[in-house]
Design a protein around this motif. Structure first.
Motif, PDB file in Angstrom:
ATOM      1  N   ILE A 162       0.853  -1.204   0.000  1.00  0.00           N
ATOM      2  CA  ILE A 162       0.000   0.000   0.000  1.00  0.00           C
ATOM      3  C   ILE A 162       0.887   1.252   0.000  1.00  0.00           C
ATOM      4  CG2 ILE A 162      -1.566   1.360   1.470  1.00  0.00           C
ATOM      5  CD1 ILE A 162      -2.884  -1.355   2.266  1.00  0.00           C
ATOM      6  N   THR A 163       1.966   1.209   0.788  1.00  0.00           N
ATOM      7  CA  THR A 163       2.874   2.363   0.858  1.00  0.00           C
ATOM      8  C   THR A 163       3.663   2.513  -0.447  1.00  0.00           C
ATOM      9  OG1 THR A 163       3.067   2.004   3.214  1.00  0.00           O
ATOM     10  CG2 THR A 163       4.753   3.381   2.221  1.00  0.00           C
TER      11      THR A 163
ATOM     12  N   ASP B 274      -5.327   1.367   8.844  1.00  0.00           N
ATOM     13  CA  ASP B 274      -4.705   2.642   9.235  1.00  0.00           C
ATOM     14  C   ASP B 274      -3.602   3.056   8.252  1.00  0.00           C
ATOM     15  OD1 ASP B 274      -6.406   2.881  11.327  1.00  0.00           O
ATOM     16  OD2 ASP B 274      -4.954   2.378  12.893  1.00  0.00           O
ATOM     17  N   VAL B 275      -2.863   2.071   7.736  1.00  0.00           N
ATOM     18  CA  VAL B 275      -1.837   2.381   6.711  1.00  0.00           C
ATOM     19  C   VAL B 275      -2.546   2.875   5.455  1.00  0.00           C
ATOM     20  CG1 VAL B 275      -0.078   1.374   5.178  1.00  0.00           C
ATOM     21  CG2 VAL B 275      -0.106   0.772   7.600  1.00  0.00           C
ATOM     22  N   TYR B 276      -3.605   2.211   5.075  1.00  0.00           N
ATOM     23  CA  TYR B 276      -4.386   2.589   3.879  1.00  0.00           C
ATOM     24  C   TYR B 276      -4.925   4.022   4.020  1.00  0.00           C
ATOM     25  CZ  TYR B 276      -8.395   2.643   0.675  1.00  0.00           C
ATOM     26  OH  TYR B 276      -9.297   2.990  -0.304  1.00  0.00           O
ATOM     27  N   ARG B 277      -5.374   4.337   5.230  1.00  0.00           N
ATOM     28  CA  ARG B 277      -5.924   5.686   5.461  1.00  0.00           C
ATOM     29  C   ARG B 277      -4.830   6.741   5.629  1.00  0.00           C
ATOM     30  NH1 ARG B 277     -10.439   4.366  10.123  1.00  0.00           N
ATOM     31  NH2 ARG B 277     -12.111   3.639   8.755  1.00  0.00           N
ATOM     32  N   GLY B 278      -3.584   6.293   5.678  1.00  0.00           N
ATOM     33  CA  GLY B 278      -2.474   7.241   5.832  1.00  0.00           C
ATOM     34  C   GLY B 278      -2.291   7.713   7.265  1.00  0.00           C
ATOM     35  N   LYS B 279      -2.912   7.017   8.196  1.00  0.00           N
ATOM     36  CA  LYS B 279      -2.795   7.419   9.598  1.00  0.00           C
ATOM     37  C   LYS B 279      -1.438   7.024  10.179  1.00  0.00           C
ATOM     38  CE  LYS B 279      -7.389   7.599  11.641  1.00  0.00           C
ATOM     39  NZ  LYS B 279      -8.264   6.920  12.600  1.00  0.00           N
ATOM     40  N   ILE B 280      -0.932   5.898   9.717  1.00  0.00           N
ATOM     41  CA  ILE B 280       0.389   5.449  10.180  1.00  0.00           C
ATOM     42  C   ILE B 280       1.210   4.981   8.980  1.00  0.00           C
ATOM     43  CG2 ILE B 280      -0.223   4.745  12.538  1.00  0.00           C
ATOM     44  CD1 ILE B 280      -0.452   1.866  11.427  1.00  0.00           C
TER      45      ILE B 280
END
Lengths: 331, 474
Positions: free
Chosen positions: B64-65, B136-142
């Motif tokens: 995802i990143t 959370d990675v997908y949402r850009g939170k972490i």
């Protein structure tokens, strides 16, 4: 940092020490044991029956004496198991000085070799009343069965002197709740009422075995028992040795589960267990008699595998007719 | 491995003694090995499942990143894998049984061999925890983590692996990556929390369990026996589940890691909304953040909000177990929340009434409603559930009332420490100097004496019939 460490050490030390300040060990009076010894001396039986509720709900001693023409006594405690029977022989029969011709022990399921079965709580409390000050054989057997790593359980028990005291305190909480909620009936009557209300016959059939299911032998629900007659981990060899010392003929009477009437197949592991048990007893020259469950009408059973009071006399006659030849032949 | 066993105490002692002699990297390696040992102690194959979840989610989060334009695809792969494993082990049998039953109703006999699938303990907890990381990675939170060691430890961290709290990466993962300093005060406080957890499990939960098991195992229990048993279960489930959380938090604290609080005295709640902000907090907030808010949350029309609440609670019920009673339990709490929402909309002052009598009345009603919920939660047989709910309080004999009252009072006596804790906890949290006070010698002696008393209570009052933690089955 240093004061934190000292505080941590202090915390551990106080936590471990506080329970030592209390006397957790129970005090037991041995009047019960003395009473049993006196009774046996008085009765001086030719045949002695030993067991638990499977014995006293089956056999009417007066009737059995009448039909057999023998002096017969029984030692039985509800819920008693092999530890209890070992203590009966060692501390009651041997100390009474009587020499019965026959001792018959009633057993069910895997009780004979499940040494730790019913040795704690209220049962442990009863065992304490039968014990001598030191019971090295019993302690060794029970410790070997507890399977605690590095004997930790033994260390905790020794350090904090925990025995059956917890049972007494737990009972007092139950009693307090009973006292608070008393309306008209006495505590004793209510306890009896609850025993009847929650008897096996009133329980649901759809639940898992931990709550209610009398279709499988009780002990086998806990874990499939291995056959373990080794002196270090079972009371059975000691019971046989004690009978030899008393110069008394020992027999075992296997009581069956009510469900065996329905011819439901027994578990393979249980069949294997019984085979090994019987082979062992035969090798020790001990007679094993089996209850013939098919001869017992269904309505004789009550509360699981007990025999109802109304049919006790009939059962006693059936029992004697079933065992008399074997018993008399081995005199 | 279960917490309330000598095996665990030996394992814990061994881990903590080695742990504080190591640097961060070795500490984490030790914790990861210990966590897999802990999880695979009874069934080693459990470790394969957790390792599979870890690898898939680690790779998906990295992807995802690295490929933001295809991040939706990788999120879908991760969620599909996680929830397929969960469904296969937890819900397969339930769905098959229901399809067979439904087909049977229309005349098709689809009965075949019965498949018994062993449910790996904790699968619902770690699946949700791992899924929250990828979302959370997908949402850009972490940020997606590079080091698989840290991530693997985040998924498998043994104190909270089997029954939560369900942690978030933003908190636990961060804590696992940060160097921990040995702090004797925190170890002391962690040990005390563990002891309190053992007390709640072994003394309160296991003893009242005998009452609830007894009452609800009768074929024809009367009204007082049913509700005496339900009250006992109400105490049991709180003591049992919060005990697990306390032991988990205490263990983690001795390792220098803080994990979140899962309970905040839920039985003092006066309304459904307050109850769910106090009960199983980590699961409630998970459903809020990953189900309720994505469905639109409170930012849509009133009927839609209500539908969102119902859907969230139905899923929450299903999360608890593959049985209709859990779905009904979820729906029941959804209806309570929707009803409360409607009441508050019409009478906003009801949420915080000034009258003590009204507050007491609200608490009583809420406590009774929670108990009805626990009956639904506990009874998996629909016929018995109906029989219990419709049991008649009239025409019951005095003996039956006395048995029911005895069950109630016995459970209430055992629940006294929970009530005392509720009172002292509120008093402590209101004290701003609390942390500093705990380091004073006077407090250390008082805390140690209390710990000694808890140990005495465990030795004397521990139930002979100790059971597994209830939430292990989820």
């Amino acid at each position: 940092m240093r004061s934190g460490l000292i505080q941590l050490a202090l915390f551990l030390a106080i936590t471990a020490t506080v329970p030592l300040l209390l006397r957790l060990e129970g005090v037991y009076n041995h009047q019960h044991k003395i009473g049993l010894v006196d009774r046996l001396r008085r009765e001086n039986p030719e045949i002695l029956l030993i067991g638990n509720s499977m014995l006293y709900t089956r056999i009417d001693i007066d009737e059995l004496q009448k039909i057999s023409g023998k002096r017969i006594s029984q030692l039985a405690k509800g819920g008693g198991a092999s530890a209890c029977w070992y203590l009966y022989l060692k501390n009651i029969v041997a100390q009474s000085g009587i020499q019965p011709e026959q001792v018959v022990i009633f057993f069910r399921d895997t009780i004979l070799t499940s040494a730790e079965y019913r040795t704690e709580g209220q049962y442990g409390d009863y065992l304490k009343r039968l014990q001598e000050k030191e019971e090295p054989v019993m302690n060794q057997i029970l410790e070997s069965r507890r399977k605690s790593p590095f004997g930790l359980s033994s260390v905790v028990r020794t350090a904090y002197k925990i025995d059956s005291r917890p049972h007494i305190i737990q009972s007092s909480i139950h009693d307090l709740a009973l006292d608070i909620t008393k309306i008209d009936l006495s505590k004793k009557k209510r306890k009896e009422g609850m025993n009847t209300r929650f008897s096996v016959d009133n329980l649901r059939r759809d639940l898992a075995l931990e709550n209610a299911d009398y279709n499988t032998p009780e002990i086998m629900n806990v874990e499939p028992q291995q056959f373990t007659p080794a002196p270090g981990s079972s009371f059975l060899p000691h019971i046989i040795d004690l009978a030899d010392k008393l110069n008394t003929k020992l027999s075992f009477y296997q009581v069956k589960n009510a469900f065996e009437r329905t011819q439901r197949p027994l578990q393979e592991s249980y069949i294997h267990y019984l085979r090994k048990l019987k082979d062992y007893l035969k090798s020790r020259n001990v007679l094993v008699l089996e209850e013939s469950v098919k001869d017992i009408p269904e309505d004789w059973f009550a509360e699981g595998d007990h025999i109802s009071k109304d049919h006790r006399l009939e059962y006693t006659r059936l029992f004697w007719s079933h065992i008399k030849d074997s018993i008399l032949a081995t005199k | 491995m279960i917490f309330h066993s000598i095996d665990y105490l030996l394992f814990f002692t061994g881990v903590i003694c080695i742990y504080w002699t190591l640097n961060l990297r070795l500490q984490n390696i030790l914790l990861l090995l210990a966590s897999y040992f802990f999880y695979g102690y009874v069934h080693a194959w459990y470790c394969i499942l957790i390792a599979a979840t870890t690898v898939v989610d680690y790779c998906c989060a990295r992807a995802i990143t690295n490929q933001p334009d295809r991040k939706r695809l990788f999120l879908t792969i991760s969620l599909a894998t996680n929830f397929s494993i969960l469904c296969a082990f937890k819900y397969f049998g339930f769905f098959v049984d229901n399809i067979v039953a439904a087909m049977g109703l229309v005349g098709f006999d689809m009965s075949g061999p019965v498949w018994e699938i062993l449910l790996p303990v904790g699968i619902s907890f770690y699946t949700f925890q791992s899924a929250s990381y990828v979302i959370d990675v997908y949402r850009g939170k972490i940020q997606a983590r590079r080091k698989i060691l840290h991530y693997a430890l985040f998924v498998a961290f043994f104190p909270q692996l089997v029954a939560g709290p369900i942690e978030r990466a933003g908190r636990l993962l961060k804590a696992l990556e940060t160097p921990r300093k040995f702090n004797a005060d925190r170890i002391r406080s962690g040990l005390f929390l563990m002891l309190w957890g053992f007390f709640k499990k072994l003394v309160i939960a296991d003893n009242v369990a005998t009452i609830s098991n007894k009452a609800l195992s009768l074929q024809d229990p009367s009204f007082p026996i049913v509700w005496g048993g339900v009250f006992a279960f109400c105490i049991q489930i709180y003591a049992d589940f919060s005990a697990y959380t306390d032991i988990a938090r205490g263990t983690a604290r001795t390792l220098g890691i803080d994990i979140c609080r899962n309970f905040n005295h839920p039985y003092i709640a006066r309304n459904p909304s307050a109850f769910w902000s106090r009960w199983h907090i980590s699961l409630s907030t998970w459903f809020r953040d990953y189900v309720y808010i994505p469905l639109g949350g409170n930012r849509c029309s009133e009927p839609r909000i209500m539908m969102n609440i119902m859907l969230t609670f139905l899923l929450s019920g299903l999360w608890h177990g593959a049985n209709w009673n859990f779905i009904i339990w979820g729906a029941y709490h959804g209806i309570l929340l929707v009803t409360w929402r409607l009441i508050c909309k019409n009478r906003p002052r009801i949420e915080n009434p000034s009258s003590q009598t009204v507050r007491l009345g609200q608490w009583t009603i809420m406590f009774l409603l929670v108990n009805i919920g626990w009956l639904i939660f506990r009874e998996q047989n629909p016929a018995y559930l109906w029989q219990f709910i419709t049991s008649n309080p009239f025409g019951v004999s005095s003996e039956e009332w006395q048995i029911g009252a005895y069950f109630f009072v016995y459970s209430a006596i055992l629940a006294i420490p929970l009530a005392l804790h509720c009172w002292t906890d509120r008093w402590c949290t209101g004290d701003e100097q609390w942390e500093a006070r705990q380091q004073k010698w006077k407090w250390v002696v008082a805390q140690s004496t209390l710990a000694g008393i808890l140990l005495i209570a465990i030795l004397l009052l521990k139930s002979k019939n100790s059971t597994e933690f209830i939430y292990f089955q989820f």
